[in-house]
Every structure is written in structure tokens, then in C-alpha cells.
Design a protein around this motif. Sequence first.
Motif, short mmCIF file in Angstrom:
data_model
loop_
_atom_site.label_atom_id
_atom_site.label_comp_id
_atom_site.label_asym_id
_atom_site.label_seq_id
_atom_site.Cartn_x
_atom_site.Cartn_y
_atom_site.Cartn_z
N PRO A 54 0.78 -1.23 0.00
CA PRO A 54 0.00 0.00 0.00
C PRO A 54 0.82 1.29 0.00
CG PRO A 54 0.13 -0.86 2.22
CD PRO A 54 0.89 -1.82 1.35
N ALA A 55 2.06 1.28 0.49
CA ALA A 55 2.75 2.58 0.65
C ALA A 55 4.25 2.43 0.45
CB ALA A 55 2.46 3.16 2.03
N GLY A 56 4.66 1.50 -0.38
CA GLY A 56 6.08 1.17 -0.45
C GLY A 56 6.88 1.98 -1.45
N LEU A 57 8.18 1.95 -1.25
CA LEU A 57 9.15 2.37 -2.25
C LEU A 57 10.21 1.27 -2.25
CD1 LEU A 57 10.56 4.49 -4.12
CD2 LEU A 57 11.75 5.29 -2.07
N MET A 58 10.35 0.57 -3.37
CA MET A 58 11.31 -0.53 -3.44
C MET A 58 12.63 0.02 -3.96
SD MET A 58 9.48 -3.03 -2.40
CE MET A 58 10.53 -4.46 -2.71
N VAL A 59 13.70 -0.21 -3.21
CA VAL A 59 15.01 0.29 -3.60
C VAL A 59 15.91 -0.90 -3.91
CG1 VAL A 59 16.87 1.87 -3.02
CG2 VAL A 59 14.61 2.20 -2.00
N GLY A 60 16.30 -1.02 -5.18
CA GLY A 60 17.00 -2.21 -5.65
C GLY A 60 18.52 -2.09 -5.53
N PHE A 61 19.14 -3.16 -5.07
CA PHE A 61 20.59 -3.21 -4.92
C PHE A 61 21.15 -4.51 -5.48
CE2 PHE A 61 19.32 -0.23 -1.69
CZ PHE A 61 20.34 0.72 -1.70
N ARG A 62 22.45 -4.45 -5.77
CA ARG A 62 23.20 -5.67 -6.00
C ARG A 62 24.27 -5.74 -4.91
NH1 ARG A 62 25.37 -7.29 -11.98
NH2 ARG A 62 23.17 -7.01 -12.55
N ALA A 63 24.58 -6.93 -4.45
CA ALA A 63 25.60 -7.08 -3.41
C ALA A 63 26.35 -8.38 -3.67
CB ALA A 63 24.96 -7.10 -2.02
N VAL A 64 27.50 -8.53 -3.04
CA VAL A 64 28.31 -9.74 -3.21
C VAL A 64 28.43 -10.44 -1.86
CG1 VAL A 64 30.55 -10.65 -3.93
CG2 VAL A 64 29.59 -8.64 -5.09
N ALA A 65 28.20 -11.74 -1.85
CA ALA A 65 28.29 -12.50 -0.61
C ALA A 65 29.75 -12.72 -0.24
CB ALA A 65 27.58 -13.85 -0.77
N ALA A 66 30.02 -12.71 1.07
CA ALA A 66 31.39 -12.96 1.54
C ALA A 66 31.70 -14.45 1.48
CB ALA A 66 31.56 -12.43 2.96
N SER A 67 30.68 -15.29 1.57
CA SER A 67 30.88 -16.74 1.44
C SER A 67 29.63 -17.36 0.83
CB SER A 67 31.19 -17.37 2.81
OG SER A 67 30.05 -18.00 3.35
N GLU A 68 29.75 -18.61 0.39
CA GLU A 68 28.60 -19.27 -0.25
C GLU A 68 27.64 -19.89 0.76
OE1 GLU A 68 29.84 -22.02 -3.22
OE2 GLU A 68 31.10 -20.54 -4.24
N GLN A 69 28.02 -19.87 2.01
CA GLN A 69 27.19 -20.52 3.03
C GLN A 69 25.86 -19.78 3.19
OE1 GLN A 69 29.44 -20.89 6.67
NE2 GLN A 69 29.80 -23.05 6.19
N ILE A 70 24.79 -20.58 3.34
CA ILE A 70 23.43 -20.02 3.50
C ILE A 70 22.82 -20.68 4.74
CG2 ILE A 70 21.13 -19.83 2.47
CD1 ILE A 70 22.54 -20.34 -0.27
N ARG A 71 22.09 -19.89 5.51
CA ARG A 71 21.36 -20.46 6.64
C ARG A 71 20.04 -19.68 6.75
NH1 ARG A 71 24.37 -18.75 10.13
NH2 ARG A 71 22.96 -17.17 10.98
N VAL A 72 18.98 -20.22 6.15
CA VAL A 72 17.71 -19.47 6.13
C VAL A 72 17.07 -19.47 7.51
CG1 VAL A 72 17.24 -19.88 3.68
CG2 VAL A 72 16.33 -21.47 5.40
N ASP A 73 16.24 -18.42 7.74
CA ASP A 73 15.62 -18.29 9.07
C ASP A 73 14.44 -19.23 9.26
OD1 ASP A 73 13.63 -17.12 7.53
OD2 ASP A 73 13.80 -15.13 8.40
N GLY A 74 13.91 -19.82 8.18
CA GLY A 74 12.80 -20.76 8.30
C GLY A 74 11.47 -20.09 8.58
N VAL A 75 11.47 -18.79 8.74
CA VAL A 75 10.23 -18.05 9.03
C VAL A 75 9.83 -17.26 7.77
CG1 VAL A 75 9.13 -16.33 10.51
CG2 VAL A 75 10.88 -17.86 11.45
N GLU A 76 10.66 -16.29 7.42
CA GLU A 76 10.36 -15.52 6.21
C GLU A 76 10.83 -16.27 4.96
OE1 GLU A 76 10.51 -11.49 6.09
OE2 GLU A 76 10.54 -11.16 8.24
N LEU A 77 11.96 -16.96 5.09
CA LEU A 77 12.48 -17.74 3.96
C LEU A 77 12.42 -19.22 4.29
CD1 LEU A 77 15.68 -15.81 2.81
CD2 LEU A 77 13.30 -15.44 2.20
N LEU A 78 11.88 -20.00 3.36
CA LEU A 78 11.80 -21.44 3.58
C LEU A 78 13.04 -22.13 3.03
CD1 LEU A 78 8.07 -21.91 2.51
CD2 LEU A 78 9.01 -21.50 4.80
N GLU A 79 13.62 -21.55 1.99
CA GLU A 79 14.75 -22.18 1.32
C GLU A 79 15.45 -21.10 0.50
OE1 GLU A 79 15.44 -25.98 -1.73
OE2 GLU A 79 13.41 -25.32 -1.26
N ALA A 80 16.77 -21.21 0.39
CA ALA A 80 17.50 -20.29 -0.49
C ALA A 80 18.64 -21.08 -1.12
CB ALA A 80 18.05 -19.10 0.29
N ARG A 81 18.97 -20.73 -2.35
CA ARG A 81 20.12 -21.39 -2.98
C ARG A 81 20.66 -20.55 -4.13
NH1 ARG A 81 19.85 -24.21 -7.65
NH2 ARG A 81 17.82 -24.79 -8.53
#
Length: 308
Positions: free
Chosen positions: A237-264
Motif C-alpha cells: 500500500p505505501a512502499g518504495l522498493m530500492v534495488g541493490f546488487r551485493a556480493v556474498a562474503a561466502s557461499e554458506q546459507i542459513r535461512v531463518d525458516g520463518v520468512e524464507l523457507l529455502e535459499a540457494r
Amino acid sequence: MPAYGGGWLDRAGARRVDADWLAERLTDPASVVLPLWRDRCLVDGDGPVRLTGERASAVRAAAGETVFLGVDGDAAVFAVDLSALGERAAVAAASATGTVDLRALAGRLDPAGAAVQAYARGLLLWHRQQRYCGACGAAAVAGGGGHVRTCAGAECGRLLFPRIEPAVIVLVEAPGPPGRCLLARHAGAAEGAWSTLAGFVEVGESLEDAVRRELAEEAGVTVTDVTYQGSQAWPFPAGLMVGFRAVAASEQIRVDGVELLEARWFTRAELRERIASGRPLGRVDSIDHLLLEDWLGADSPARPSAVS
Ligand SMILES: [Zn+2]
């Protein structure tokens, strides 16, 4: 260019405080009035209704708030809110055939039409939600062509302006070859829908702070080289989406299981394979789609027309 923005309308900010000029424009047969009903477009057939002349006067008489959006060529453009009516009455008052959510019209509306409808929708929603002063509870009265409300409390008089809630959206690249980007399955998203990561900016954060925190919280990924890509008006209803690119420091992923179910991590070849098999990269009206298209590069296959 992302949908819903683009500066198609001259917002004519100085005219908002010119009460005489606004009153004249409201009775000018050339002025255009866009009616909306509870966040939905009133449509006549395929497109949103644009009323002029006597039909514009009639719909204004039936409306709650009237706001001045700007000037299109020589014509002033206003939006009116029919939300106090039932749907059938609103459709009749607007000489429309029905109501449609703006995002359901994505890809079918011209960019200027989509942007003006989004602007109207966001501004009218703010009026419905800002009827009272949050500090003293007195009524807040619209002014400035609908771009400010003033608290009527005798000892308060606070000025209230439309609220925008910024959010960051990030395409994260893997730290080394082969080139890969991080996509996630979000809780509540459609089955098989992978998208970039996003989150609201919190109080006391820069946009870059928000990027680093969101990635760390939701995916357990530390990022560097946060670079701005572009932004998108998102009044849903009232957003402004601001897009970025970023680089990960490592390939390791650990999703929170709440907002994200899976990431790869996905390679460009994998994403192209998904497009080729008819699974589009995000909704065509979202900056998520553009971030991914940009990353895929100029040699990517044609943009699919389907909406996931
Ligand atoms: Zn107040």
C-alpha cells in the motif's frame, strides 16, 4: 523502467496551495477525474475510467476525498475516492463496468496509465488511513490539493504528510566463479516461486545497513559491495522498493525458516532454463524481475509475458 513510476504527470506542486486555481480546474470541462474504489481501479471494459465534463462533476458529487494529482498537457488530473459506497453504487457513479486490482492489469496498461493509477491509489489510501492525528486524536483535515492533512486540535495543529515505507530488494552474487545469484522461496509465495530477497528499512538504518541486516537475518549471508541499481514506486500500500546488487562474503546459507523457507545459488544457465520452460522470473511489473533480467545480461532470452 520499472512499472508504476516514470514521472509521466507534471505534479505541479506549486498549484497545490493555489485554492482559486484548483477550484477553477475542478469546474474546467477539460479536467480529468479518475475514480477509485477501495484500492481498486474502476474500469470500463479493459481500461480505467477517465471522466471529464458533466460525468466528472457527477462522480465528484458522489465521492469522499478529491485529490489533485497533477497536469497532463493542458488538463488538470484529479482522483476521487468512492470507497464509502458499495461496489455496485461506485461502479454506477463512475459510469464503469466493474472494479479491478491495478496489479491484475500489469502489462496491459500503458506505463503512464499504470503510474497515474498507482499514484492515485496510494494517495487516496493514505487519506482513508490518516483521518485523525496520531498525536492528539483530533480530526485531520485535508488540504494542499490532497497532499497534506492538518490536525484540527486547538493546541496541536500538526501537519501530516503522505507516508512512504521504503524497502530494499537485493540481488546477491556468489563470491567466486561460476557466476551465481541467490534466490529464495518466501513463506506464503506460490509453489516453485523463487525470488530475490527484500525487507523493510528500519528506523535508524541507511538503505545499505538494511541490505546487510536483511541478508544476515533471513539467509545468514554476509554481503559486501552493496551498490544501488534503481528504485520502484510501490504503493501497495505505501512502499518504495530500492534495488541493490551485493556480493556474498561466502557461499554458506542459513535461512531463518520463518520468512524464507529455502535459499540457494542459481547459475545464469539455470535461470535461462527456467524461462525456457515457461517459469518466468518474478512478476513482470516488479523490480525483482528487472534485477534478474539485468543480471542475466543482454543475451538473455525474450522476456516471458506470463505472470507468476
Ligand atoms: Zn493533533
